[in-house]
Motif scaffolding. Structure first.
Motif, PDB file in Angstrom:
ATOM      1  N   VAL A   1       0.868  -1.172   0.000  1.00 37.51           N
ATOM      2  CA  VAL A   1       0.000   0.000   0.000  1.00 37.51           C
ATOM      3  C   VAL A   1       0.906   1.223   0.000  1.00 37.51           C
ATOM      4  O   VAL A   1       1.810   1.338   0.836  1.00 37.51           O
ATOM      5  CB  VAL A   1      -0.923   0.021   1.239  1.00 37.51           C
ATOM      6  N   VAL A   2       0.658   2.138  -0.913  1.00 34.24           N
ATOM      7  CA  VAL A   2       1.488   3.336  -1.024  1.00 34.24           C
ATOM      8  C   VAL A   2       0.662   4.556  -0.626  1.00 34.24           C
ATOM      9  O   VAL A   2      -0.455   4.754  -1.128  1.00 34.24           O
ATOM     10  CB  VAL A   2       2.033   3.520  -2.457  1.00 34.24           C
ATOM     11  N   VAL A   3       1.211   5.335   0.278  1.00 32.04           N
ATOM     12  CA  VAL A   3       0.568   6.578   0.708  1.00 32.04           C
ATOM     13  C   VAL A   3       1.497   7.722   0.325  1.00 32.04           C
ATOM     14  O   VAL A   3       2.659   7.761   0.758  1.00 32.04           O
ATOM     15  CB  VAL A   3       0.301   6.583   2.227  1.00 32.04           C
ATOM     16  N   LEU A   4       0.997   8.652  -0.470  1.00 30.38           N
ATOM     17  CA  LEU A   4       1.767   9.818  -0.886  1.00 30.38           C
ATOM     18  C   LEU A   4       1.286  11.025  -0.091  1.00 30.38           C
ATOM     19  O   LEU A   4       0.117  11.412  -0.184  1.00 30.38           O
ATOM     20  CB  LEU A   4       1.589  10.079  -2.385  1.00 30.38           C
TER      21      LEU A   4
ATOM     22  N   VAL B   1       3.886   1.803   2.641  1.00 27.11           N
ATOM     23  CA  VAL B   1       5.039   2.646   2.349  1.00 27.11           C
ATOM     24  C   VAL B   1       4.546   4.088   2.245  1.00 27.11           C
ATOM     25  O   VAL B   1       3.686   4.400   1.412  1.00 27.11           O
ATOM     26  CB  VAL B   1       5.728   2.237   1.032  1.00 27.11           C
ATOM     27  N   LEU B   2       5.048   4.929   3.095  1.00 25.52           N
ATOM     28  CA  LEU B   2       4.733   6.349   3.051  1.00 25.52           C
ATOM     29  C   LEU B   2       5.838   7.074   2.300  1.00 25.52           C
ATOM     30  O   LEU B   2       7.016   6.940   2.646  1.00 25.52           O
ATOM     31  CB  LEU B   2       4.599   6.918   4.464  1.00 25.52           C
ATOM     32  N   ILE B   3       5.457   7.847   1.296  1.00 29.59           N
ATOM     33  CA  ILE B   3       6.425   8.628   0.524  1.00 29.59           C
ATOM     34  C   ILE B   3       6.069  10.096   0.711  1.00 29.59           C
ATOM     35  O   ILE B   3       5.036  10.569   0.233  1.00 29.59           O
ATOM     36  CB  ILE B   3       6.393   8.235  -0.964  1.00 29.59           C
TER      37      ILE B   3
ATOM     38  N   TRP C   1      -1.121  -2.480  -4.525  1.00 30.62           N
ATOM     39  CA  TRP C   1      -2.504  -2.920  -4.649  1.00 30.62           C
ATOM     40  C   TRP C   1      -3.466  -1.752  -4.412  1.00 30.62           C
ATOM     41  O   TRP C   1      -4.586  -1.748  -4.911  1.00 30.62           O
ATOM     42  CB  TRP C   1      -2.808  -4.015  -3.624  1.00 30.62           C
ATOM     43  N   TYR C   2      -3.013  -0.794  -3.617  1.00 31.73           N
ATOM     44  CA  TYR C   2      -3.884   0.316  -3.231  1.00 31.73           C
ATOM     45  C   TYR C   2      -2.998   1.535  -3.000  1.00 31.73           C
ATOM     46  O   TYR C   2      -1.880   1.417  -2.487  1.00 31.73           O
ATOM     47  CB  TYR C   2      -4.651  -0.031  -1.948  1.00 31.73           C
ATOM     48  N   ALA C   3      -3.495   2.701  -3.390  1.00 29.70           N
ATOM     49  CA  ALA C   3      -2.728   3.928  -3.219  1.00 29.70           C
ATOM     50  C   ALA C   3      -3.627   5.026  -2.680  1.00 29.70           C
ATOM     51  O   ALA C   3      -4.793   5.162  -3.090  1.00 29.70           O
ATOM     52  CB  ALA C   3      -2.103   4.368  -4.539  1.00 29.70           C
ATOM     53  N   LEU C   4      -3.075   5.803  -1.771  1.00 28.70           N
ATOM     54  CA  LEU C   4      -3.738   6.998  -1.252  1.00 28.70           C
ATOM     55  C   LEU C   4      -2.875   8.189  -1.635  1.00 28.70           C
ATOM     56  O   LEU C   4      -1.723   8.303  -1.195  1.00 28.70           O
ATOM     57  CB  LEU C   4      -3.895   6.924   0.270  1.00 28.70           C
ATOM     58  N   ILE C   5      -3.426   9.066  -2.448  1.00 27.85           N
ATOM     59  CA  ILE C   5      -2.684  10.227  -2.926  1.00 27.85           C
ATOM     60  C   ILE C   5      -3.182  11.446  -2.185  1.00 27.85           C
ATOM     61  O   ILE C   5      -4.348  11.845  -2.321  1.00 27.85           O
ATOM     62  CB  ILE C   5      -2.857  10.416  -4.450  1.00 27.85           C
ATOM     63  N   ALA C   6      -2.315  12.050  -1.385  1.00 27.58           N
ATOM     64  CA  ALA C   6      -2.748  13.147  -0.517  1.00 27.58           C
ATOM     65  C   ALA C   6      -1.626  14.150  -0.297  1.00 27.58           C
ATOM     66  O   ALA C   6      -1.385  14.609   0.812  1.00 27.58           O
ATOM     67  CB  ALA C   6      -3.234  12.590   0.823  1.00 27.58           C
ATOM     68  N   THR C   7      -0.920  14.512  -1.341  1.00 24.14           N
ATOM     69  CA  THR C   7       0.119  15.527  -1.212  1.00 24.14           C
ATOM     70  C   THR C   7      -0.487  16.897  -1.488  1.00 24.14           C
ATOM     71  O   THR C   7      -1.609  17.031  -1.993  1.00 24.14           O
ATOM     72  CB  THR C   7       1.275  15.284  -2.191  1.00 24.14           C
ATOM     73  N   GLY C   8       0.278  17.932  -1.215  1.00 26.11           N
ATOM     74  CA  GLY C   8      -0.152  19.288  -1.520  1.00 26.11           C
ATOM     75  C   GLY C   8       0.266  19.750  -2.899  1.00 26.11           C
ATOM     76  O   GLY C   8       0.061  20.917  -3.255  1.00 26.11           O
ATOM     77  N   ASP C   9       0.845  18.879  -3.683  1.00 24.10           N
ATOM     78  CA  ASP C   9       1.338  19.189  -5.029  1.00 24.10           C
ATOM     79  C   ASP C   9       0.358  18.607  -6.048  1.00 24.10           C
ATOM     80  O   ASP C   9       0.348  17.406  -6.312  1.00 24.10           O
ATOM     81  CB  ASP C   9       2.734  18.589  -5.218  1.00 24.10           C
ATOM     82  N   GLY C  10      -0.485  19.455  -6.642  1.00 21.47           N
ATOM     83  CA  GLY C  10      -1.500  18.989  -7.572  1.00 21.47           C
ATOM     84  C   GLY C  10      -0.939  18.296  -8.791  1.00 21.47           C
ATOM     85  O   GLY C  10      -1.497  17.303  -9.271  1.00 21.47           O
ATOM     86  N   GLU C  11       0.206  18.808  -9.295  1.00 19.74           N
ATOM     87  CA  GLU C  11       0.822  18.211 -10.473  1.00 19.74           C
ATOM     88  C   GLU C  11       1.325  16.816 -10.152  1.00 19.74           C
ATOM     89  O   GLU C  11       1.145  15.871 -10.944  1.00 19.74           O
ATOM     90  CB  GLU C  11       1.953  19.108 -10.966  1.00 19.74           C
TER      91      GLU C  11
END
Length: 418
Positions: free
Chosen positions: A18-21, A42-44, A77-87
């Motif tokens: 699971v990747v969390v951005l 994995v937190l990036i 398998w699953y990703a959560l995209i939650a950064t402050g960078d829209g691009e």
């Protein structure tokens, strides 16, 4: 995609990547559930909130302190995209689409391939709420529905009985000091699922009226100095109904183990091979003084409080209380079941050094609509009880904390059942 509702599904993420951005507030809210699901997370993110950092320090997640780069979602398998960078969010979302990774976007739900439902939990059940109105998504509305369902399951107002075979047994439930709102969430849920309820007089009686018609209610009222159901008969009733395959709740006042004879009942059930669950309750020794505006401890006034039973007098050979030692303490003394013995208790405390001017408060029917408080001193409490007609059940508080609480006009009022 925007014209069709989301298809609800439960993801099994145990051991899966699971990747969390992004390590901000969104990640802080979502990570505990992902951790509980067993994901290899994995937190990036170059930064993280203190709470998220603590998860990494505890080894619950792996934290790579950098920004997102192409390829980070490989094998996810699953990703959560939650950064402050829209691009960066858009690029990551594109990668997720390409690799067929279910992806939630905190900044743009319409561009995501998955939505996070409003979820809650109650006794092994997860409640997840998603809106079907894709053009008018209202997260607050779905959260409110989630809260209403979960609260109803927890407090027993929304009853969903088990239809598969249940393991028969007994729950010793502490009902609290009397106000039906003060029973624990678990206690109320078990009460709502019961087939048989064996209730004490001091339990929250108003809750019995909410039980379905098929529930058998057995009155085990132990009225002071009057009729009572012998403890052996109560034990036998618990065993008999449990052996019939029924779900039995022993509804007791206060806490089952604070002068509640709960351990005697537990021993009897254990000897009979009956499974038993103990649900602690709010003890009247603390809650009733609090409802009358009296703290049992207060900074600079009392560093300890002692709870004793007053059902036998200090000069009774059956008494297990060291009254002379209690008289030497400077903290708060809380006496339960001692209304008719308070005169002799006060005399004993004064005889062993406690000041006659020590404040005393008697709180009768605490936390209920009939609550009343009567104040006195050790020197006057015996006569005050007789003059004021104080009757059980009443909690007696002895010590300087009696004068710390709010005046009667400002003290919190007990809640009234609706």
């Amino acid at each position: 995609m925007a014209e069709h509702p989301a298809y609800p599904v439960g993801l099994r993420l145990t051991g899966r990547r699971v990747v969390v951005l992004g390590g901000g507030q969104v990640a802080q809210r979502r990570l505990p559930a992902l951790i509980a699901a067993g994901g290899a997370i994995v937190l990036i993110s170059p930064e993280a909130t203190p709470s998220v950092e603590a998860m990494a320090d505890a080894g619950e997640i792996t934290w790579e302190r950098r920004r997102y780069t192409e390829g980070d979602l490989t094998d996810a398998w699953y990703a959560l995209i939650a950064t402050g960078d829209g691009e960066a969010n858009a690029r990551a979302s594109t990668e997720a689409e390409r690799h067929r990774v279910w992806c939630v976007r905190a900044d743009d739900a319409d561009q995501a391939t998955a939505w996070t439902p409003a979820t809650g939990h109650s006794e092994g059940v997860t409640v997840a709420v998603l809106t079907t109105d894709v053009k008018g998504r209202d997260p607050r509305h779905t959260a409110a529905i989630r809260d209403a369902v979960v609260e109803g399951l927890r407090d027993g107002t929304l009853v969903a009985r088990h239809h598969r075979a249940r393991t028969p047994g007994v729950a010793l439930v502490g009902g609290g000091p009397g106000d039906p709102d003060l029973i624990t969430v678990r206690g109320r849920r078990l009460l709502a699922e019961a087939d048989v309820v064996i209730a004490d007089r001091l339990g929250p009686r108003d809750l019995l009226a909410e039980l379905p018609p098929h529930v058998e209610v057995i009155d085990a009222a132990k009225i002071p100095y009057g009729r009572f159901m012998a403890q052996e008969a109560i034990n036998n009733a618990l065993i008999e109904h449990a052996k019939q395959g029924k779900s039995v709740v022993r509804l007791k006042g206060g806490d089952p183990y604070v002068f509640g004879r709960g351990m005697e009942e537990l021993h009897a059930l254990a000897e009979a091979g009956i499974a038993c669950t103990v649900v602690p309750g709010i003890s009247s020794s603390i809650s009733v003084p609090g409802a009358a505006g009296i703290p049992v401890t207060h900074r600079g006034v009392a560093h300890e409080f002692t709870v004793v039973s007053g059902h036998v007098a200090p000069d009774d050979e059956r008494s297990l209380v060291d009254w002379p030692s209690l008289a030497k303490l400077t903290g708060t003394l809380v006496v339960l079941m001692g209304v008719d013995k308070i005169g002799r208790i006060a005399e004993t405390l004064m005889a062993h050094g406690r000041s006659p001017q020590t404040p005393v408060a008697l709180v009768q029917e605490g936390t209920t609509a009939a609550q009343r408080r009567v104040d006195a001193t050790l020197a006057t409490v015996g006569e005050t009880v007789r003059a004021e007609g104080v009757k059980p059940p009443a909690v007696i508080v002895i010590g300087e904390v009696v004068n710390v609480g709010l005046p009667a006009a400002r003290a919190p009022k007990p809640s009234r059942p609706s």
